[in-house]
Design a protein around this motif. Sequence first.
Motif, mmCIF file in Angstrom:
data_model
loop_
_atom_site.group_PDB
_atom_site.id
_atom_site.type_symbol
_atom_site.label_atom_id
_atom_site.label_comp_id
_atom_site.label_asym_id
_atom_site.label_seq_id
_atom_site.Cartn_x
_atom_site.Cartn_y
_atom_site.Cartn_z
ATOM 1 N N HIS A 67 -2.406 0.945 9.421
ATOM 2 C CA HIS A 67 -1.567 -0.195 9.070
ATOM 3 C C HIS A 67 -0.764 -0.655 10.283
ATOM 4 O O HIS A 67 -0.643 -1.858 10.543
ATOM 5 C CB HIS A 67 -0.636 0.188 7.912
ATOM 6 N N ARG A 68 -0.249 0.277 11.037
ATOM 7 C CA ARG A 68 0.497 -0.077 12.250
ATOM 8 C C ARG A 68 -0.418 -0.695 13.299
ATOM 9 O O ARG A 68 -0.067 -1.669 13.955
ATOM 10 C CB ARG A 68 1.189 1.162 12.813
ATOM 11 N N HIS A 82 -4.115 -5.126 6.698
ATOM 12 C CA HIS A 82 -2.659 -5.100 6.759
ATOM 13 C C HIS A 82 -2.063 -5.604 5.442
ATOM 14 O O HIS A 82 -1.064 -5.061 4.958
ATOM 15 C CB HIS A 82 -2.174 -5.949 7.936
ATOM 16 N N SER A 122 -3.229 -2.308 12.761
ATOM 17 C CA SER A 122 -3.613 -3.655 12.327
ATOM 18 C C SER A 122 -2.478 -4.648 12.562
ATOM 19 O O SER A 122 -2.731 -5.818 12.873
ATOM 20 C CB SER A 122 -4.039 -3.661 10.861
ATOM 21 N N GLY A 123 -1.241 -4.205 12.446
ATOM 22 C CA GLY A 123 -0.101 -5.072 12.750
ATOM 23 C C GLY A 123 -0.069 -5.473 14.215
ATOM 24 O O GLY A 123 0.203 -6.631 14.550
ATOM 25 N N GLY A 158 -0.206 -3.174 3.041
ATOM 26 C CA GLY A 158 1.185 -3.613 2.925
ATOM 27 C C GLY A 158 1.623 -3.711 1.479
ATOM 28 O O GLY A 158 2.746 -3.329 1.130
#
Length: 126
Positions: free
Chosen positions: A28-29, A82, A31-32, A86
């Motif tokens: 997730h990080r 994400h 993809s950010g 999220g």
Amino acid sequence: MKVNKSRPVNLDLQTIRFPITAIASILHRISGVIMFVSVAILLWLLGTSLSSPEGFHQAANIMNSFFVKLIIWGILAALLYHMVVGIRHLMMDMGYFEELESGNKSAKVSFIITAVLFVISGVIVW
């Protein structure tokens, strides 16, 4: 003063097994970060397409390249991942999926949903 700790130290990162929830969070990080970097690419492409009729044709020609389609698909993949994870994190903030078992299941479900969305976005791009 000398501190003598006899705890084991494992420096071989290939032997460490991350839980699926940690993998989901780390991705997730990542993809950010990909989305942050991709904003520059997308803004350049948008600016080129809106500059003039010739700029629009230039952007359209750029989008016909296999390499550019692959980049756009990667950006879409990062955005979709994400977004899905999220939503999972937001639900965890509301008190859902906080237990170990439900957290593992929600991570697996988010990976499955993302995989389906990856395929759909690949079909749309190509």
